[in-house]
Design an enzyme around this catalytic site. Structure first.
Site, PDB file in Angstrom:
ATOM      1  CG  ASN A 116      -0.251  -0.064   2.510  1.00  0.00           C
ATOM      2  OD1 ASN A 116       0.449   0.875   2.873  1.00  0.00           O
ATOM      3  ND2 ASN A 116      -0.391  -1.174   3.233  1.00  0.00           N
ATOM      4  CE  LYS A 151       9.895 -12.601 -12.758  1.00  0.00           C
ATOM      5  NZ  LYS A 151      10.626 -12.268 -13.959  1.00  0.00           N
ATOM      6  CE  LYS A 208     -11.694   1.399  10.140  1.00  0.00           C
ATOM      7  NZ  LYS A 208     -10.901   1.880   9.010  1.00  0.00           N
TER       8      LYS A 208
END
Ligand code: CTP
Length: 403
Positions: A211, A290, A338
């Site tokens: 992120n 990979k 939250k």
């Protein structure tokens, strides 16, 4: 000692007002942030533009100017400063301070300031020795207002006597002495764990899901706690930022690693601040080689990561837990929900879509939400300043619960 300190400088209408320009300049050179508030009479001696240029901050002259920020300025300014200094302090402002009169920006802000207040009186010898002034000075002294000067010497009116404002150099030195003696070590001996950065969830040896979190906010929080003497552990996802001095860092990469490092250290902590952007999901399979492209659509299967903050909320005993919420809509409602759901004591919420807020920026716009339902909205400020405000709030809350 003045590095990063926020100082409110009240300038009132005395001939010594020109010397206050030097005070601002000296404070700035030592790294302090100065916010100048001028009375109307002061603007007759020196223009606000001079102070604005030297302080590099807006200058406050009236309660009813077009606001420089959206919030109630005299209150937010009063809450944010480490000390207030009135220099020169005329007989008039001292009288107002002694009696609690609030009829302009400066006298009003001084009533709201909770940090120490210094005054550097400046007036003619006869005015200084007048019983009314002396009585006011006595009242202020009883109220722990700190005096710098005045000194004896030549006065603008042509006489010699008491009432000359102390020299800027001496005034700045007094403030430095104050910060040296009262080096805020309010978190001394406290153990604080901070998480920072964005976790990385590997797909294969060369790729991950991540992120945009830079880690800036978490690192700033670690620094702010270290500044006040806390023993800080920073559990950090990969970040480019330098580790603040005196902070112990534990490098992790995935949410699961963060979970285990945080949980293992949780029992001995006093405060935990979860600023990290933890990935909610991770790939079910982590390929050992990979992944080769096939040219076909690729579907990734993800499984939920453990929610660290929720787990801490369930396990907490004496710990004070602060969560973060980065939202893109309804930040306050989502934040409150939250905080309750995760059983945090406090939540820092921000709308990451606002300019000057969110990931990677040096500034942020946040609100502090508290378990009792109250909230404090902060104007846009640097992440380090937000961090220092957060530390102050936590220190206040903890000292209140002890009382
Ligand atoms: N958090 C955590 N562990 C996770 C996810 C989030 O500890 N697996 C913490 C974050 O560090 C932050 C708080 O929970 O302090 C809120 O994070 P956020 O991503 O805003 O909330 P989520 O619970 O993930 O909710 P949503 O993504 O639905 O908004």
């Amino acid at each position: 000692m003045l590095e990063g300190k926020r100082i409110l400088l009240g300038v009132t209408g005395g001939i010594a007002a020109y010397k206050s320009v030097e005070i601002v300049s000296r404070l700035r050179k030592k790294g302090a942030e100065v916010y100048v508030v001028m009375t109307k009479s002061a603007t007759e001696f020196v223009t606000p533009i001079t102070f604005r240029s030297i302080s590099a901050n807006p200058v406050y002259t009236s309660m009813f100017d077009e606001p420089k920020t959206w919030n109630i300025e005299h209150i937010s300014l009063a809450e944010q400063v480490d000390v207030a200094l009135v220099a020169p302090a005329t007989a008039n402002i001292l009288a107002k301070m002694a009696t609690g009169i609030a009829d302009d920006f400066l006298s009003t802000v001084l009533l709201a300031v909770k940090s120490p207040i210094f005054v550097a009186p400046a007036m003619n010898d006869a005015m200084y020795h007048h019983p009314a002034t002396q009585k006011n000075l006595g009242t202020l002294q009883e109220r722990d207002i700190r005096f710098i000067g005045p000194t004896k010497g030549f006065q603008a009116c042509g006489t010699e006597g008491d009432g000359r404002m102390s020299e800027p150099l001496d005034i700045v030195e007094e403030l430095e002495n104050y910060f040296t003696q009262h080096k805020t070590r309010e978190m001394s001996g406290k153990k604080v764990l901070v998480t920072a950065g964005g976790t990385r969830e590997p797909l294969d040896p060369v790729r991950y899901i991540g992120n945009f979190s830079s880690g800036k906010m978490g690192y700033a929080i670690a620094q702010a706690f270290a500044e006040v003497g806390a023993q800080v552990t920073l559990v950090s996802a990969p970040s480019e930022i330098a580790v603040p001095s005196g902070v112990e860092v534990v490098q992790i990469s995935t949410a699961e690693e963060m979970y285990s490092e945080v949980l293992q250290r949780f029992p001995e902590q006093d405060i935990v601040v979860k600023a990290a952007a933890v990935a909610d999901y991770r790939p079910v399979v982590r390929e050992t080689q990979k992944m080769k492209k096939s040219g076909q659509r690729l579907q990734l299967e993800l499984v939920p990561n453990p929610d660290i903050l929720t787990t801490l909320g369930q396990k907490k005993q004496h710990q004070f837990i602060v969560g973060f919420a980065a939202e893109t809509q309804n930040p306050l409602d989502n934040g409150l929900e939250k905080m309750k759901r995760k059983n945090s004591d406090m939540l820092v919420v921000n709308d990451v879509t606002l300019p000057g807020a969110g990931f990677g920026t040096d500034t942020n716009i946040v609100s502090f939400l508290f378990a009792n339902g109250s909230r404090r909205d902060l104007p846009k400020m640097s992440k380090l300043e937000i961090a220092r405000q957060l530390v102050k709030e936590i220190a206040n809350l903890r000292s209140k619960t002890k009382e």
